[in-house]
Design an enzyme around this catalytic site. Structure first.
Site, PDB file in Angstrom:
ATOM      1  CE  LYS A   1      -0.319  -8.077   2.615  1.00 47.26           C
ATOM      2  NZ  LYS A   1       0.703  -9.109   2.440  1.00 47.26           N
ATOM      3  NE  ARG A   2       8.136  -5.017   0.698  1.00 46.75           N
ATOM      4  CZ  ARG A   2       7.558  -4.001   0.068  1.00 46.75           C
ATOM      5  NH1 ARG A   2       6.480  -4.211  -0.666  1.00 46.75           N
ATOM      6  NH2 ARG A   2       8.043  -2.779   0.163  1.00 46.75           N
TER       7      ARG A   2
END
Length: 512
Positions: free
Chosen positions: A269-270
């Site tokens: 997700k980062r």
């Protein structure tokens, strides 16, 4: 195995939003089942109640529905002959306890009464001596379990209701072989494994036991899952062996990781937050923090483009073709063309896929999706006109939600004009050209793309101006922007009255 009906499962845990890597796993299971005339099942593995996230299960179901990856049976899709499909419900039905008891009685599992403090003390002691802490054939002898304690004390502790876990008894020196469809033979020494917990005193099985028992009871023939589960495969092979099910053990296929677009490592997700693309199929709102993560659906991706993109991340076709419907993917798919190495995610390629699907839509389909946007802007227009607009701007678009930004001038007059083009191209001669062109258009009786382009060139020639030097300026005067679809098709669609009016307005505004 050859005579058994193919049955595969996607078995996520409801611990948060479904990552696109999980969607790809579901997709490959679906494609394999359909290709082989088998069944695809959705099972929810919620044995770890401490990590349960409200809304995650519903999110998983909705993601599969949006993607068109529809299970034959399972949570949210109707019961089949092997329900229930939530492991917490199966635990409540007492399904797992008999099998862990069987392992205890056969000597392949044992009770362990160690407290968390004692386990931590063991870990520190071994690490201080330079070892790697593990509850295994060596360390189990110095811990509190039914292998190290007298039998009467074990009975006393159980009768007293002491907390315990049940661990698998991994053999000390044994070669464990796992045949993987994608990777070939994987060989592991049992000394590299630890005595994993299979069952807890609250009656809840761990992932490992529940996974194997459910796959056996649901007659799963192939386990197609992510590479991160490969280290667990030897343990699962032992469980099948110890429970007497090795002859019906499913075939394993461990899929390659999805890798971040830049650098090394698994896509997270980062990475999406950092580079501005979604890593989840649908938008997700974290129930505890309220943080919202973007989704492919909300970003304007077509589900069929999303699925097509995912299919080609780690699997290659028999030719060079890239665009496939879901039905075509079913016909083409095979596990022997799945790669062993990780697949690097390419956000730009993902946009390209959506663009191809957008271009393949009919103008009528696109208009129906664009009309709600126009309605929201307070604009009413003839549907045939909207279809013509869609036909012109779709070649420049990746998403329908870009249509307004790219083509708002078809519905409203430009509020301002591209400053760079005006600065570069506007002068006394070009202003005269715009005026003369306006006058020529006024008397044009055949306002077609061919005729308006002819008048444009004739006017430039009459004034001794290179047509290329004023073409972009002309576009800016009628649309406000310096780029767009085929210019004289835009002119024709807007019509004589609007074009003449906009040239008049541009002359007045820009001159000032």
């Amino acid at each position: 195995m050859e005579n058994r009906r193919v049955r595969v499962r996607f078995a996520p845990s409801p611990t948060g939003p479904l990552h696109i890597g999980g969607v790809r796993t579901a997709l490959y299971n679906y494609l394999f089942a359909k290709k082989n005339g088998g069944d695809f099942i959705l099972r929810i593995e919620d044995t770890d109640q401490t990590r349960f996230v409200p809304g995650a299960e519903a999110y998983i179901i909705e993601s599969l529905k949006w993607s068109g990856i529809i299970p034959n049976e399972g949570v949210g899709f109707g019961d089949g002959p092997y329900s229930p499909y939530r492991q917490s419900e199966r635990k409540a039905n007492g399904i797992y306890k008999q099998y862990v008891q069987q392992l205890i009685e056969s000597g392949h599992a044992y009770y362990a009464f160690d407290t968390s403090e004692e386990l931590e003390e063991m870990r520190k002691r071994i690490e201080a001596a330079g070892g790697s802490a593990s509850y295994n054939a060596i360390t189990r002898q110095s811990m509190k379990n039914s292998l190290s304690l007298p039998e009467d004390e074990v009975k006393r502790r159980l009768a007293a209701g002491e907390n315990y876990v049940i661990r698998i008894k991994i053999p000390r020196n044994e070669e464990i072989r796992v045949k993987d469809i994608i990777r070939g033979w994987v060989v592991v020494q049992s000394s590299q494994l630890d005595d994993k917990v299979l069952f807890k005193s609250d009656g809840m099985p761990t992932y490992h036991l529940a996974n194997v028992v459910d796959d056996y009871l649901m007659k799963i023939t192939h386990v197609i899952r992510g590479e991160e589960w490969l280290p667990s495969a030897p343990l699962h092979v032992l469980l099948y062996r110890y429970l007497g099910w090795e002859n019906v053990m499913p075939q394993f296929a461990h899929l390659p990781l999805l890798l971040k677009p830049d650098g090394n490592g698994k896509l997270s997700k980062r990475d999406g937050d950092r580079l501005g693309f979604p890593v989840f199929p649908l938008e997700w709102k974290d129930p505890s923090s309220g943080e919202i993560s973007s989704g492919y659906r909300e970003k304007g991706y077509f589900p069929e483009a999303f699925v097509n993109m995912l299919a080609l991340l780690g699997w290659h076709t028999s030719g060079n073709r890239e665009l496939f419907s879901l039905e075509e993917l079913v016909q083409e798919f095979s596990l022997d063309r799945v790669s062993k190495s990780g697949a690097k995610f390419d956000p730009e390629k993902t946009k390209w896929f959506n663009q191809q699907y957008l271009r393949a839509k009919t103008d009528t389909e696109l208009a129906k999706k664009f009309i709600p946007v126009l309605t929201q802007k307070g604009i009413k227009a003839d549907e045939n006109y909207i279809e013509q607009v869609c036909k012109l701007i779709k070649e420049k678009s990746h998403f329908i939600n870009e249509f307004w930004e790219l083509g708002n001038y078809f519905f409203t007059e430009p509020a301002e004009y591209d400053k760079e083009v005006i600065k570069k191209r506007w002068n006394e001669n070009s202003a005269k050209f715009i005026f003369e062109l306006k006058e020529a258009f006024k008397t044009c009786s055949d306002f077609t793309a061919a005729e308006t382009e002819k008048l444009f060139k004739q006017t430039a020639e009459k004034l001794g101006i290179n047509p290329g030097h004023v073409m972009q300026l002309f576009r800016v005067c009628i649309s406000g922007v310096g780029g767009g679809p085929a210019l004289f098709e835009v002119v024709t669609l807007l019509g004589k009255e609007k074009i003449v009016q906009r040239l008049e307005t541009a002359l007045n505004k820009i001159e000032k």
